[in-house]
Design an enzyme around this catalytic site. Structure first.
Site, PDB file in Angstrom:
ATOM      1  N   ASP A 232     -26.590 -67.716  -5.762  1.00 16.26           N
ATOM      2  CA  ASP A 232     -27.754 -67.740  -4.681  1.00 16.26           C
ATOM      3  C   ASP A 232     -27.408 -67.184  -3.553  1.00 16.26           C
ATOM      4  O   ASP A 232     -26.199 -67.330  -3.151  1.00 16.26           O
ATOM      5  CB  ASP A 232     -28.287 -69.195  -4.400  1.00 16.26           C
ATOM      6  CG  ASP A 232     -29.219 -69.575  -5.622  1.00 16.26           C
ATOM      7  OD1 ASP A 232     -29.513 -68.705  -6.630  1.00 16.26           O
ATOM      8  OD2 ASP A 232     -29.363 -70.947  -5.514  1.00 16.26           O
ATOM      9  N   TYR A 298     -19.797 -75.563  -9.958  1.00 17.69           N
ATOM     10  CA  TYR A 298     -20.174 -75.643  -8.553  1.00 17.69           C
ATOM     11  C   TYR A 298     -19.875 -76.924  -7.876  1.00 17.69           C
ATOM     12  O   TYR A 298     -19.616 -77.915  -8.581  1.00 17.69           O
ATOM     13  CB  TYR A 298     -21.977 -75.740  -8.876  1.00 17.69           C
ATOM     14  CG  TYR A 298     -22.566 -74.539  -9.398  1.00 17.69           C
ATOM     15  CD1 TYR A 298     -22.984 -73.557  -8.888  1.00 17.69           C
ATOM     16  CD2 TYR A 298     -22.706 -74.759 -10.951  1.00 17.69           C
ATOM     17  CE1 TYR A 298     -23.618 -72.490  -9.344  1.00 17.69           C
ATOM     18  CE2 TYR A 298     -23.311 -73.541 -11.498  1.00 17.69           C
ATOM     19  CZ  TYR A 298     -23.925 -72.618 -10.856  1.00 17.69           C
ATOM     20  OH  TYR A 298     -24.580 -71.385 -11.297  1.00 17.69           O
ATOM     21  N   TYR A 370     -29.945 -73.735 -13.555  1.00 18.83           N
ATOM     22  CA  TYR A 370     -30.735 -74.016 -12.005  1.00 18.83           C
ATOM     23  C   TYR A 370     -29.915 -75.302 -11.480  1.00 18.83           C
ATOM     24  O   TYR A 370     -30.540 -76.389 -11.906  1.00 18.83           O
ATOM     25  CB  TYR A 370     -31.950 -73.876 -11.996  1.00 18.83           C
ATOM     26  CG  TYR A 370     -32.557 -72.387 -12.094  1.00 18.83           C
ATOM     27  CD1 TYR A 370     -32.282 -71.143 -11.589  1.00 18.83           C
ATOM     28  CD2 TYR A 370     -33.182 -72.246 -13.533  1.00 18.83           C
ATOM     29  CE1 TYR A 370     -32.701 -70.028 -11.554  1.00 18.83           C
ATOM     30  CE2 TYR A 370     -33.635 -70.961 -13.556  1.00 18.83           C
ATOM     31  CZ  TYR A 370     -33.631 -69.821 -12.582  1.00 18.83           C
ATOM     32  OH  TYR A 370     -34.007 -68.685 -13.245  1.00 18.83           O
TER      33      TYR A 370
END
Length: 412
Positions: A232, A298, A370
């Protein structure tokens, strides 16, 4: 009809040079040029007909109008057109005027010839041989550095410079930088007041920060970044970085020191982006990069609306570990992506610490998971989610990608 009768019929169409006469039988016999083959056939016909020998004027040839006698001139035009372009291998192509192509095909059909060679094939071969002799460069039919297109109708040479590719990994240390160039949404790249007439939605991108020094170094027209997925715009890319291939379009230079280029890129990017370059590659690597669905780790900072004890929080995370998540296209990207439900697995998830009332979490997910919606639930479009399990609002405050690995590297 024997071969002598075929020769007589071909000569009946009009003046025909030895090159073109030989081409009508171009796949007969070996170790002969078409000119040699045509001269031999002409002499054989003249002997059979008891006619005096004469050499034709190439410029009066009704098929090629003498172009096949000017291959040395075409080779010099090619070399002139390639002046200033670095290359080791080349390929010659030819645009034949439609009337010429139709004329020779008419003869093939009328006489049911079984072994002809097209005009463009001989031009490609003979001009290629001449260019190679004059330059010492090698013709390559599969992966040439440059392609020279001879336009017989216009008398010009068009040059196509094939791209070069190098691979590496990039780190993005600054939030707010997209991976690739985005045209301004208002003017679609034309330039307007909203984008300060730059035509860009964002001032910079990873692609441009890497590409600008590369374009200058290669003296190229453009640079296109192909990444193994994307992060992102508000996420950093940390750790060992994201694999990428950079495609350099129409480079006038091809042989560079990649270590020096790496240093130039890192200096120019000024700590916003950094790269480690692995080496030269090709278009197959781009296809592999796009098809190999990498897993990503992440690091996120999660905020909970209301109280949640560390035990409650960790128990909720455990309920997501190894689970397949159903995610309808998130609202935030629904304007540019198809509205459908995707299933992606959470390979690993765990809490690594706290910052005030917030929690640090590391997540390893399949490609396409996501992460923001895994936490928030996106209004029920992602199930299950951390917010759903906790029964309260949850959101991602910050997100960093810390590791990108292929499925094979994860033992999948």
């Amino acid at each position: 009809m024997d071969i002598i009768q075929e020769v007589e019929a071909i000569l009946g169409y009009g003046d025909t040079c030895n090159h073109c006469l030989g081409r009508f039988f171009g796949k007969r016999s070996f170790s002969l040029t078409n000119e040699e083959r045509g001269r031999a056939l002409r002499i054989a016909h003249e002997i059979a007909a008891n006619e005096p020998h004469h050499e034709p004027d190439p410029d009066s040839c009704w098929v090629c109008a003498g172009e096949l006698s000017r291959t040395e001139d075409w080779a010099k035009r090619v070399i002139e057109a390639l002046d200033g372009i670095e290359f080791s291998t080349f390929l010659i192509g030819t645009k034949v005027p439609p009337l010429v192509a139709e004329s020779e095909e008419m003869v093939w059909s009328d006489l049911s010839l079984r072994d002809p060679e097209p005009l463009k094939a001989e031009m490609n071969r003979e001009v290629g041989k001449a260019v190679s002799a004059l330059t010492g460069k090698t013709a390559d039919l599969k992966k040439p550095d440059v392609v020279a297109i001879l336009d017989l109708g216009e008398g010009t040479v068009e040059v196509q410079v094939n791209p070069v590719f190098f691979s590496g990994r990039y780190m993005k240390y600054e939030r707010g930088i997209p991976q690739t160039h985005w045209d301004c949404r208002a003017c679609r790249g034309a330039g307007c007041e909203k984008c300060d007439f730059t035509g860009k939605q964002y001032a910079d991108s990873v692609e441009e920060l890497i590409g600008r020094p590369a374009i200058e170094a290669f003296d190229a027209e453009n640079a296109v970044l192909h990444g193994a997925g994307r992060e992102d715009i508000d996420a950093r890319m940390l750790g060992s970085g994201r694999p990428f291939v950079m495609e350099i379009e129409a480079p006038r230079k091809r042989s560079l020191d990649l270590a020096a280029l790496e240093a130039e890129i890192n200096q120019a990017a000024d700590g916003r982006v950094a790269v480690h370059l692995d080496g030269w590659t090709d278009r197959k690597m781009v296809q592999s990069l796009k098809s190999d669905k990498a897993h990503k780790k992440y690091r996120i900072l999660v905020e909970i609306d209301g109280s949640a004890t560390p035990d409650e929080f960790r128990t909720a995370l455990d309920q997501l570990k190894g689970v397949t998540i159903r995610q309808r296209t998130p609202l935030r990207v629904s304007h540019r992506r198809a509205d459908k439900v995707r299933e992606r697995r959470v390979l690993d998830i765990g809490c690594t610490g706290t910052e005030g009332d917030r929690y640090w979490v590391e997540v390893v997910g399949e490609a396409g998971l996501y992460i923001k919606e895994l936490v928030s639930g996106d209004g029920g479009r992602t199930q299950p989610s951390l917010a759903q399990i906790l029964g309260r609002t949850a959101s991602v405050v910050s997100l960093d990608v810390v590791l990108v690995k292929t499925a094979n590297e994860y033992g999948e």
